[in-house]
Motif scaffolding. Structure first.
Motif, PDB file in Angstrom:
ATOM      1  N   ALA A  88       0.860  -1.165  -0.040  1.00  6.34           N
ATOM      2  CA  ALA A  88       0.123  -0.070  -0.020  1.00  6.34           C
ATOM      3  C   ALA A  88       0.899   1.381   0.034  1.00  6.34           C
ATOM      4  N   GLY A  89       0.441   2.264  -0.636  1.00  9.03           N
ATOM      5  CA  GLY A  89       1.005   3.454  -0.913  1.00  9.03           C
ATOM      6  C   GLY A  89       0.517   4.508  -1.355  1.00  9.03           C
ATOM      7  N   PHE A  90       0.613   5.678  -1.693  1.00 12.71           N
ATOM      8  CA  PHE A  90       0.207   6.663  -2.540  1.00 12.71           C
ATOM      9  C   PHE A  90       1.085   7.835  -3.041  1.00 12.71           C
ATOM     10  N   GLY A  91       0.427   8.540  -3.877  1.00 13.17           N
ATOM     11  CA  GLY A  91       1.068   9.851  -4.070  1.00 13.17           C
ATOM     12  C   GLY A  91       2.637  10.022  -4.351  1.00 13.17           C
ATOM     13  N   ILE A  92       3.044  10.403  -5.462  1.00 16.22           N
ATOM     14  CA  ILE A  92       4.479  10.574  -5.739  1.00 16.22           C
ATOM     15  C   ILE A  92       4.541  11.991  -5.716  1.00 16.22           C
ATOM     16  N   LEU A  93       5.115  12.696  -4.403  1.00 12.81           N
ATOM     17  CA  LEU A  93       5.415  14.035  -4.348  1.00 12.81           C
ATOM     18  C   LEU A  93       6.429  14.431  -4.908  1.00 12.81           C
ATOM     19  N   SER A  94       6.193  15.206  -5.989  1.00 12.39           N
ATOM     20  CA  SER A  94       7.488  15.792  -6.718  1.00 12.39           C
ATOM     21  C   SER A  94       7.448  17.173  -6.624  1.00 12.39           C
ATOM     22  N   LYS A  95       8.619  17.479  -5.811  1.00 17.67           N
ATOM     23  CA  LYS A  95       8.885  19.037  -5.562  1.00 17.67           C
ATOM     24  C   LYS A  95      10.269  19.101  -4.945  1.00 17.67           C
ATOM     25  N   PRO A  96      11.094  20.278  -4.937  1.00 14.69           N
ATOM     26  CA  PRO A  96      12.346  20.404  -4.300  1.00 14.69           C
ATOM     27  C   PRO A  96      12.014  20.345  -2.828  1.00 14.69           C
ATOM     28  N   GLY A  98      13.130  21.265  -0.047  1.00 18.23           N
ATOM     29  CA  GLY A  98      12.914  22.818   0.639  1.00 18.23           C
ATOM     30  C   GLY A  98      11.279  23.237   0.675  1.00 18.23           C
ATOM     31  N   GLU A  99      10.807  22.878  -0.081  1.00 21.87           N
ATOM     32  CA  GLU A  99       9.325  23.232   0.000  1.00 21.87           C
ATOM     33  C   GLU A  99       8.296  21.946   0.289  1.00 21.87           C
ATOM     34  N   VAL A 100       8.871  21.045   0.968  1.00 24.57           N
ATOM     35  CA  VAL A 100       8.076  20.085   1.619  1.00 24.57           C
ATOM     36  C   VAL A 100       7.452  20.389   2.874  1.00 24.57           C
ATOM     37  N   THR A 101       6.304  19.976   3.213  1.00 20.00           N
ATOM     38  CA  THR A 101       5.873  20.363   4.406  1.00 20.00           C
ATOM     39  C   THR A 101       5.851  19.315   5.390  1.00 20.00           C
ATOM     40  N   GLU A 102       5.732  19.714   6.743  1.00 26.13           N
ATOM     41  CA  GLU A 102       5.959  18.668   7.744  1.00 26.13           C
ATOM     42  C   GLU A 102       4.630  17.447   7.805  1.00 26.13           C
ATOM     43  N   LYS A 103       3.666  18.214   7.424  1.00 26.53           N
ATOM     44  CA  LYS A 103       2.354  17.149   7.124  1.00 26.53           C
ATOM     45  C   LYS A 103       2.661  16.010   5.884  1.00 26.53           C
ATOM     46  N   GLU A 104       3.341  16.566   4.686  1.00 26.81           N
ATOM     47  CA  GLU A 104       3.771  15.662   3.656  1.00 26.81           C
ATOM     48  C   GLU A 104       4.861  14.587   4.030  1.00 26.81           C
ATOM     49  N   ILE A 105       5.595  15.225   5.065  1.00 26.08           N
ATOM     50  CA  ILE A 105       6.767  14.175   5.543  1.00 26.08           C
ATOM     51  C   ILE A 105       5.988  13.097   6.358  1.00 26.08           C
ATOM     52  N   ASP A 106       4.975  13.540   7.322  1.00 24.14           N
ATOM     53  CA  ASP A 106       4.379  12.402   8.078  1.00 24.14           C
ATOM     54  C   ASP A 106       3.601  11.632   7.221  1.00 24.14           C
ATOM     55  N   MET A 107       2.869  12.284   6.128  1.00 23.02           N
ATOM     56  CA  MET A 107       2.205  11.100   5.342  1.00 23.02           C
ATOM     57  C   MET A 107       2.996  10.236   4.532  1.00 23.02           C
ATOM     58  N   GLU A 108       4.006  10.423   3.921  1.00 23.20           N
ATOM     59  CA  GLU A 108       4.717   9.901   3.181  1.00 23.20           C
ATOM     60  C   GLU A 108       5.534   8.749   4.046  1.00 23.20           C
ATOM     61  N   LEU A 109       6.013   9.035   5.343  1.00 23.40           N
ATOM     62  CA  LEU A 109       6.813   8.379   6.113  1.00 23.40           C
ATOM     63  C   LEU A 109       5.788   7.261   6.623  1.00 23.40           C
ATOM     64  N   GLY A 110       4.680   7.749   6.965  1.00 23.82           N
ATOM     65  CA  GLY A 110       3.761   6.823   7.589  1.00 23.82           C
ATOM     66  C   GLY A 110       3.164   5.715   6.822  1.00 23.82           C
ATOM     67  N   ALA A 151      13.109  13.698  -3.499  1.00 21.89           N
ATOM     68  CA  ALA A 151      13.761  13.536  -2.410  1.00 21.89           C
ATOM     69  C   ALA A 151      13.148  12.722  -0.994  1.00 21.89           C
ATOM     70  N   LEU A 152      11.976  13.039  -0.949  1.00 25.37           N
ATOM     71  CA  LEU A 152      11.155  12.583   0.184  1.00 25.37           C
ATOM     72  C   LEU A 152      10.734  11.120  -0.201  1.00 25.37           C
ATOM     73  N   TYR A 153      10.220  10.996  -1.274  1.00 25.41           N
ATOM     74  CA  TYR A 153       9.843   9.658  -1.632  1.00 25.41           C
ATOM     75  C   TYR A 153      10.789   8.641  -1.938  1.00 25.41           C
ATOM     76  N   SER A 154      12.016   9.009  -2.340  1.00 28.24           N
ATOM     77  CA  SER A 154      13.101   8.413  -2.666  1.00 28.24           C
ATOM     78  C   SER A 154      13.615   8.131  -1.135  1.00 28.24           C
ATOM     79  N   ALA A 155      13.758   8.955  -0.077  1.00 28.90           N
ATOM     80  CA  ALA A 155      14.165   8.564   1.130  1.00 28.90           C
ATOM     81  C   ALA A 155      13.356   7.386   1.699  1.00 28.90           C
ATOM     82  N   CYS A 156      11.928   7.522   1.825  1.00 27.30           N
ATOM     83  CA  CYS A 156      11.096   6.401   2.154  1.00 27.30           C
ATOM     84  C   CYS A 156      11.354   5.290   1.435  1.00 27.30           C
ATOM     85  N   LYS A 157      11.594   5.296   0.239  1.00 33.84           N
ATOM     86  CA  LYS A 157      11.984   3.847  -0.406  1.00 33.84           C
ATOM     87  C   LYS A 157      13.313   3.225  -0.135  1.00 33.84           C
ATOM     88  N   HIS A 158      14.163   4.179  -0.066  1.00 34.95           N
ATOM     89  CA  HIS A 158      15.450   3.557   0.457  1.00 34.95           C
ATOM     90  C   HIS A 158      15.257   3.007   1.721  1.00 34.95           C
TER      91      HIS A 158
END
Ligand SMILES: NC(=O)c1ccc[n+]([C@@H]2O[C@H](COP(=O)([O-])OP(=O)(O)OC[C@H]3O[C@@H](n4cnc5c(N)ncnc54)[C@H](O)[C@@H]3O)[C@@H](O)[C@H]2O)c1
Length: 252
Positions: A88-96, A98-110, A151-158
């Motif tokens: 299960a997973g969702f959304g490929i967040l594509s942005k630099p 520095g523009e990522v929000t804490e909520k997006e980090i929690d969602m993707e890591l979660g 970067a965020l998606y890639s960090a989660c997948k690594h």
């Protein structure tokens, strides 16, 4: 061989759904954890003609209590768990980054990391008791190399790549294997919306695979089924790209 019981998280759509169909064809009993309740009947109906019994359990993988209830359900219904595809997973967040929000980090890591970890803890307990287990995690080409805006998606997948290797070593003597698949670009509900909203990007995604075609869910499903089989028992702790050569290198 006794009938095997397999779990597929995110099994109502895309790669997960394709894998549920393949497993059911092979005669596995399959439990689906997902949240899109309205899609469950159609997936179960699709599998009716096959040998395997498919059941759906609503389970929001952001919630530890629902994860526990999900595994209690498997124990009550089947009394065992042999194989698990954590997908299960969702959304490929594509942005630099520095523009990522804490909520997006929690969602993707979660969903991409913590949910895998929590499910694996339950899976390993059941499989240890069982004396047999096959776990397949879902990483990505982005779990092996990265790319701009990812970067965020890639960090989660690594993280999933590392988790897979470490857990594989923990259980290597216990007839439990842990591997991961790294899909290329697969034409699923994750990608399909781009066809309408961003057709240029959609066309570009297909060409991201060296074969210049989208992968289909069954391209992944067949590898998962192979990794679930007893014959694959010497394959452990590997990350298997299923991407027509995407992470093999660059093309001109
Ligand atoms: N499609 C691709 O090109 C691609 C490439 C590499 C990796 N992946 C990975 O493959 C996996 C599956 O992707 P897909 O393309 O099949 O996506 P999808 O959107 O078609 O399916 C994902 C499924 O996960 C379920 N899900 C989402 N949040 C959930 C939650 N909180 N609890 C339970 N279930 C939840 C959704 O309801 C859906 O059924 C993801 O981990 C994704 O990162 C996909």
């Amino acid at each position: 061989m006794e009938k095997r019981v397999a779990l597929v998280t995110g099994g109502l759509s895309g790669i997960g759904k394709g894998t549920v169909l393949e497993l059911s064809k092979k005669g596995y009993d399959v439990v689906i954890f997902d949240i899109q309740d309205e899609k469950a009947d159609a997936v179960i109906e699709l599998c009716k003609e096959f040998k395997g019994n498919v059941v759906y359990k609503h389970c929001d993988l952001f919630k530890s209590n629902e994860i526990k209830e999900g595994f209690d359900f498997i124990q009550e219904k089947f009394g065992r768990l042999d194989c698990a595809f954590n997908n299960a997973g969702f959304g490929i967040l594509s942005k630099p980054f520095g523009e990522v929000t804490e909520k997006e980090i929690d969602m993707e890591l979660g969903i991409l990391v913590k949910a895998h970890m929590m499910c694996m803890i339950h899976e390993l307990r059941m499989m240890k008791e069982n004396g047999y287990g096959r776990i397949v995690n879902t990483t990505s080409g982005a779990g092996l190399v990265s790319s701009q805006g990812m970067a965020l998606y890639s960090a989660c997948k690594h993280a999933i790549s590392g988790l897979t290797k470490g857990v594989a070593l923990d259980y290597a003597t216990q007839n439990i294997t842990v591997n991961a698949i790294a899909p290329g670009t697969i034409e699923t509900e994750l990608i399909l919306p781009y066809k309408e909203t961003k057709p240029d990007e959609y066309a570009m995604w297909a060409k991201a695979n060296p074969s210049e075609r989208f992968g289909q869910p069954y391209d992944i499903a067949r590898v998962v089924v192979f990794l679930f089989e007893e014959d694959s028992d010497f394959i452990n702790g590997t990350i298997i790209p299923v991407d027509s050569g995407c992470v093999a290198g660059t093309r001109q």
